[in-house]
Design a protein around this motif. Structure first.
Motif: not given
Ligand code: HEM
Length: 513
Positions: A24-49
């Protein structure tokens, strides 16, 4: 096997899925440290919009998370089919954390009843009534800014906005004059800051996914010292009012009046007072900070908005009345553009109550599935806002707004569970901005962060660290009006010499570092 079954959930329905890198890991690092919790949902939006699908999927830990892509579907979820999406699904553990029994965190019939009771306290009429309280705090701003500018021409607008907001909220919620503008170490401010400092995004996300386990472990979102403080302040305040027969026009009074018809405990009242302060503090102070930052970076827009502020106030004898705010339409556009570019809540969250067939398709959102409306990604979608990184208040003229789908602008959410404090928050920011822009010019300092860097450790979007801007006091128009013709040159020269001196002291100070 578990993962495979979960993935089938999407594939069986033909819903586009952002596949995890490993389990279940996305390889973007630790949420809350390396990336923001919204970064992956934003990526989903950009990829499939532009996939044509109205929704897409990803995993949050091992649970499916749906990201809505289609604006009409968003309207269904937030408004038309709200009955099935009234739950937010936040973690609360009332046994150990009574302040989480608040309007924003609770769900179900209790939320519905409480929301109906609290809504009348946020009408336009109530806002007009609260207006003088806000003005009283805002009037302190110039004195405080002048004092902070006495030994530097740079000011941390984040700290200033936080102190202003704390004072406004303490006064309008509890009738407390806490004056953190003059004394930033004020208890009330420190305790609010403590809540945000101790917050852990990882703990919050895990507890939302595994609430039973979190309850067993006695996990709380509110530090005990914060809970004790709020319950004591509310209890003492209610007792004092009862003893002295005091009736005030603030949010606590509304709660006191509610006790007559609702069996509310002291903890439940404290929880509502707490959420008004917590939900109102970070959101409004960050919006004001972001707006001043944008105006410092876009000085031409700042000049234009100041011109409007000065002109409207002159029409009202230089008094910032409630009517003035309504006339400051460009300032309002600037605020909207700030919230478009920097929405404080980057996504809205809802949970499906029952299985939901997406209108016009065969997709089914299963009961208990979390649905995210990625407002930040939508507000940065070039299909709706060309050149999304450009700060352009003209996007919010009435005509331009009319042409866009209403779900392309969601800084306060929408539908029956939108921000209850919308009017109050807007009024607070507009007053603060009008007062500041009337008296000061902001520009970029060598220490100004460009671009703004967001803090990854919180769920909201707020700048990390200080937001320092160069700040220059403007010549008083009133004074200029009263001096003989021709003497304006003298005033200008005087102002220029002060500017020069400040410039010299600043660069000199820098050299000496
Ligand atoms: C610029 C200022 C503000 C912004 C950007 C903002 C934004 C938001 C957003 C996005 C939501 C979620 C809406 C949804 O899920 O559809 C929300 C909910 C909420 N806000 Fe605000 N807010 C602001 C100011 C305030 C203020 C001043 C107060 C209190 C006086 C407040 C109290 C609340 C509460 C209690 C909720 C939960 C409502 C519910 O669940 O019924 N907010 N806010």
């Amino acid at each position: 096997i578990h993962l495979h079954r979960k993935q089938q959930y999407w594939e069986a329905q033909g819903i586009p899925l952002l596949k995890p890198f490993l389990f279940f890991f996305y390889g973007r690092g630790r949420i809350g440290t390396d990336c923001h919790a919204i970064d992956i949902p934003n990526e989903v939006y950009q990829r499939f919009r532009e996939s044509g699908a109205p929704l897409a999927g990803m995993f949050m830990l091992s649970d499916p998370l749906i990201i809505l892509l289609d604006l009409e579907l968003i309207k269904h979820v937030l408004i038309k089919d709200f009955a099935n999406f009234s739950y937010r699904g936040l973690y609360h553990n009332l046994r150990d954390d009574p302040l989480m029994g608040n309007l924003a965190a609770i769900d179900g019939p209790y939320w519905k009843r409480l929301r109906a009771k609290l809504t009348p306290s946020f009408t336009t009429g109530k806002m007009k009534f609260m207006y003088p309280t806000l003005i009283k705090v805002a009037e302190q701003l110039p004195g405080v800014v002048d004092r902070r500018l006495s030994d530097a021409d740079i000011i941390d607008v984040k700290d200033l906005s936080a102190c202003y907001t704390t004072d406004v909220i303490a006064s309008s919620t509890l009738g407390i004059e806490c004056d953190s503008l003059h004394n930033p170490l004020e208890d009330f401010r420190l305790i609010t800051v403590k809540f945000f400092e101790e917050y852990s995004v990882t703990r919050d996300l895990i507890s939302q996914r595994l609430p039973q386990l979190a309850k067993m472990l006695h996990w709380t979102n509110t530090p005990k010292v914060v809970t004790d403080f709020y319950i004591k302040v509310v209890r003492d305040n209610i007792a004092y009012r009862a003893e002295h027969g005091i009736v005030r026009q603030d949010f606590l009074q509304i709660m006191i009046d509610l006790i007559k018809t609702e069996a509310l405990t002291m903890e439940e009242i404290a929880a509502q007072v707490f959420v008004f302060i917590i939900a109102g503090y970070e959101t409004t102070s960050t919006t004001m900070t972001n707006c001043l930052w944008e105006l410092a970076v876009n000085e031409d827009i700042q000049e234009q908005v100041r011109e409007e502020v000065v002109q409207v106030m002159q029409e009202h004898d230089d008094v910032l009345t409630y009517e003035c705010l309504k006339q400051m339409t460009y300032l309002d556009q600037v605020l909207k553009e700030t919230l478009r570019k920097h929405p404080i809540a980057p996504a809205l969250k809802r949970v499906a109550y029952e299985d939901y067939k997406v209108p016009g398709t065969n997709f089914v959102i299963k009961a208990n599935t979390t649905v995210l409306i990625p407002s930040e990604a939508i507000q940065h979608d070039p299909r709706y806002y060309p050149e999304p990184e450009k700060f352009d208040p003209l996007r919010f003229t009435p005509e331009a707004m009319e042409e866009r789908h209403p779900m392309t602008f969601l800084p306060f959410g929408d539908g029956p569970r939108n921000c209850i404090g919308l009017r109050f928050g807007r009024m607070q920011v507009l007053i603060g901005l009008a007062v500041m822009l009337r008296k000061y010019r902001f520009s970029v300092a060598p220490t100004t962060p460009i671009p703004l860097v967001y803090d990854q450790t919180i769920l909201l979007r707020a700048p990390k660290g200080k937001v320092e801007l160069k700040c220059e006091r403007l010549v008083e128009e009133k004074f200029a009006d009263h001096i003989p013709k021709g003497a304006n040159v003298e005033v200008e020269n005087f102002a220029a010499s002060i500017r020069e001196r400040r410039e010299y002291e600043y660069t000199d100070g820098e050299r000496n570092k």
